[in-house]
Design an enzyme around this catalytic site. Structure first.
Site, PDB file in Angstrom:
ATOM      1  N   GLY A  52       0.644  -1.372   0.294  1.00 13.46           N
ATOM      2  CA  GLY A  52      -0.041  -0.526   0.239  1.00 13.46           C
ATOM      3  C   GLY A  52       1.281   1.037  -0.016  1.00 13.46           C
ATOM      4  N   TYR A  80       4.018  -2.768   2.369  1.00 10.85           N
ATOM      5  CA  TYR A  80       3.516  -2.364   3.831  1.00 10.85           C
ATOM      6  C   TYR A  80       3.277  -3.872   4.990  1.00 10.85           C
ATOM      7  CZ  TYR A  80      -0.580   0.756   6.630  1.00 10.85           C
ATOM      8  OH  TYR A  80      -0.857   1.227   7.249  1.00 10.85           O
ATOM      9  N   HIS A 166       7.692  -7.252  -4.180  1.00  2.97           N
ATOM     10  CA  HIS A 166       6.370  -7.826  -4.399  1.00  2.97           C
ATOM     11  C   HIS A 166       6.448  -8.780  -5.564  1.00  2.97           C
ATOM     12  CE1 HIS A 166       3.828  -3.993  -3.550  1.00  2.97           C
ATOM     13  NE2 HIS A 166       5.003  -3.388  -3.446  1.00  2.97           N
ATOM     14  N   LYS A 365      -8.504 -12.058 -16.864  1.00  2.00           N
ATOM     15  CA  LYS A 365      -8.451 -11.684 -17.467  1.00  2.00           C
ATOM     16  C   LYS A 365      -8.984 -13.146 -18.450  1.00  2.00           C
ATOM     17  CE  LYS A 365      -9.905  -8.851 -20.496  1.00  2.00           C
ATOM     18  NZ  LYS A 365     -11.583  -8.920 -20.980  1.00  2.00           N
TER      19      LYS A 365
END
Length: 509
Positions: A52, A80, A166, A365
């Site tokens: 975040g 975060y 990440h 998707k």
């Protein structure tokens, strides 16, 4: 039930769910404000705290229910999320002397740790942080570091873990392996998430929700609306009425293909409405992209109100909303920062008197396409590139007119035709043409021209949350440029967009 992901506002949090689902494990995203007892009710096998934009030490920083740490399930904090674990346990998080945004090198010396299984001692990761962990709380051990920060930590007895980078983005080369280590090895989550299972559950859910009532759905011919229509049709058959709205902003020959494929082949009830005058009239003089999206969305709802009035027993409005639509339409207090609004997200006016039915709302998707294949939609339709709900209205920066839409339609058709002919169409994620509100001088024959500039946009992506521009051959680009300039009246200059997402978006507006 799988893994619960708490959303602290990261633009990548949907990717965490996608990566976990690829492992065959169900993942659900909840706001960070969700009470611990609500999380416990879902009986998760693990908990992930997303990244975040906030700083944990600032007033008003997102703070979850601390009781979630008493749920007796493994917890993984990302960015975060890691910093919050440190902060709440008495460690120190402070502004980094050197921030890290982008690629970084991860090094570790703990190959025996289950979180690092099959991950090399040195690997590339993707960082996005201005704060760093300065002092670990009691009980935590450092597992890895980057050049500028502590990058991984673990409290094994409490089953709490943290990573500063990440792992969900493809730039973290062993990120999927790390998530696999956490989800399958540490959480030992059950692998029962498949698209066939999803179809079975969703069909049952639609039947139970709709009962004997009727659903109307806007069928555009795009992947999302088409799969949503097939899924609803699979559940309730003739109780579904598809409304095909010609907004004047569709691709070339779109209406003919939709009627032939879904009306004749799948025998769906489809009603064609030519509302191009309404849409283009409402867009006259409007240049702001958000205003255009909202105008198109409002016009779409109004058309459906009229259509619903002709179907007295209609009770539901079906939509092809998918996860990326949802995450990019949530406000910063939701908590993710708004990138753009979508005409098919955010609720309907009470005057429409229709309940919303969004059978694809939880899917990415690639999962939507997998569902479509399971439902028998032909490959050449299910593998079509995405087409936005607002259509060409957001591919014409500035004012939208019928003449501009006609020019863009022809140019876009040529680009797609050439991609298919060169066997490139299925090798890229999305391709289209943008018509700029810019004219330039050109020469055709012996005459001076003053016509529009168009942009070719083509990206490579697996999830549409991140994308890189496609390295198309120069000879191909030259051929497309020659054809468009020669065959499309109104364009005399072509450029190629070499921006990636982020920092750009795939669409221009």
């Amino acid at each position: 039930m799988g893994i619960v992901i708490l959303d602290f506002g990261s633009q990548y949090n949907q990717l965490i769910a996608r990566r976990i689902r690829e492992l065959g494990v169900y993942a659900e995203i909840l706001p960070f404000t969700t009470a611990a007892h609500e999380i416990a009710r879902r009986q998760p096998e693990g908990l992930i705290l997303s990244g975040g934009p906030a700083s944990v030490y600032q007033d008003g920083a997102p703070t979850p229910d601390a009781a979630l740490l008493e749920l007796n399930v493994p917890v993984l904090g990302i960015c975060y999320g890691m910093q919050w674990l440190v902060h709440q346990a008495g460690g120190t998080v402070s502004p980094a002397r050197k921030r890290e945004f982008g690629r970084a090198n991860l090094t570790h010396a703990a190959p025996e740790h289950p979180l690092l299984a099959e991950i090399p001692a040195c690997s590339q990761v993707w960082m996005s942080h201005g704060d760093h962990v300065e002092v670990l709380p009691a009980g935590y051990l450092a597992l890895a570091e980057s050049d500028n920060a502590l990058a991984m930590m673990a409290h094994d007895s409490a089953r709490r873990y943290g990573v500063q980078f990440h792992p969900e983005v493809t730039h973290s080369l062993y990120g999927t392996q790390l998530l696999r280590n956490f989800v399958l090895n540490i959480c030992q989550a059950e692998t029962n998430w498949t698209m066939q299972h999803y179809i079975t559950q969703t069909v049952e859910s639609i039947r139970a929700k709709v009962g004997a009532q009727r659903v109307i759905l806007g069928l555009s011919g795009g992947v999302d609306s088409s799969v949503a229509a097939r899924l609803i049709h699979e559940a309730i058959g003739s109780q579904l009425t598809c409304i095909f709205v010609d907004t004047g902003l569709l691709r070339k020959d779109e209406s003919t293909q939709v009627i032939q494929t879904y009306g004749q082949h799948f025998q769906m009830d489809i009603r064609l409405i030519d509302a191009s005058d309404k849409f283009l009239g409402a867009l006259a003089g409007v240049s702001d992209p958000e205003a255009k999206r909202k105008i198109i969305g409002q016009a779409f709802v109004e058309v459906f109100q009229d259509a619903a009035a002709e179907i007295p027993d209609a009770a539901f409005l079906g939509q092809g909303t998918i996860y990326p639509d949802v995450i990019e339409s949530v406000s910063v207090n939701g908590p993710s920062a708004t990138i753009k609004s979508h005409h098919n997200v955010g609720g309907l006016p009470e005057t429409l008197h229709l309940q919303l039915l969004e059978p694809l709302r939880e899917l990415f998707k690639d999962e939507v396409r997998a569902v479509g294949r399971e439902l028998g939609i032909p490959a050449d339709l299910i593998d079509r590139h995405p087409f936005p709900g607002p259509g060409l209205g957001i591919r014409i920066p500035g004012e939208v007119t019928r003449d501009k839409a006609d020019i863009l339609r022809e140019a876009d058709a040529i680009f797609i035709e050439e991609l298919r002919a060169a066997d490139l169409y299925h090798r890229v994620g999305q391709a289209f043409v943008v018509l700029l509100p810019v004219k330039s001088v050109g020469v055709m024959g012996d005459a001076r021209t003053y016509e529009y500039t168009a942009v070719l946009r083509c990206v490579d992506t697996s999830d549409f949350m991140t994308a890189t521009w496609s390295r198309l051959p120069y000879e191909f680009l030259e051929r497309v440029s020659n054809r468009i300039i020669n065959e499309v009246r109104g364009i005399n200059r072509l450029t190629y967009d070499i921006s990636s997402k982020p920092p750009a978006t795939v669409e221009w507006e």
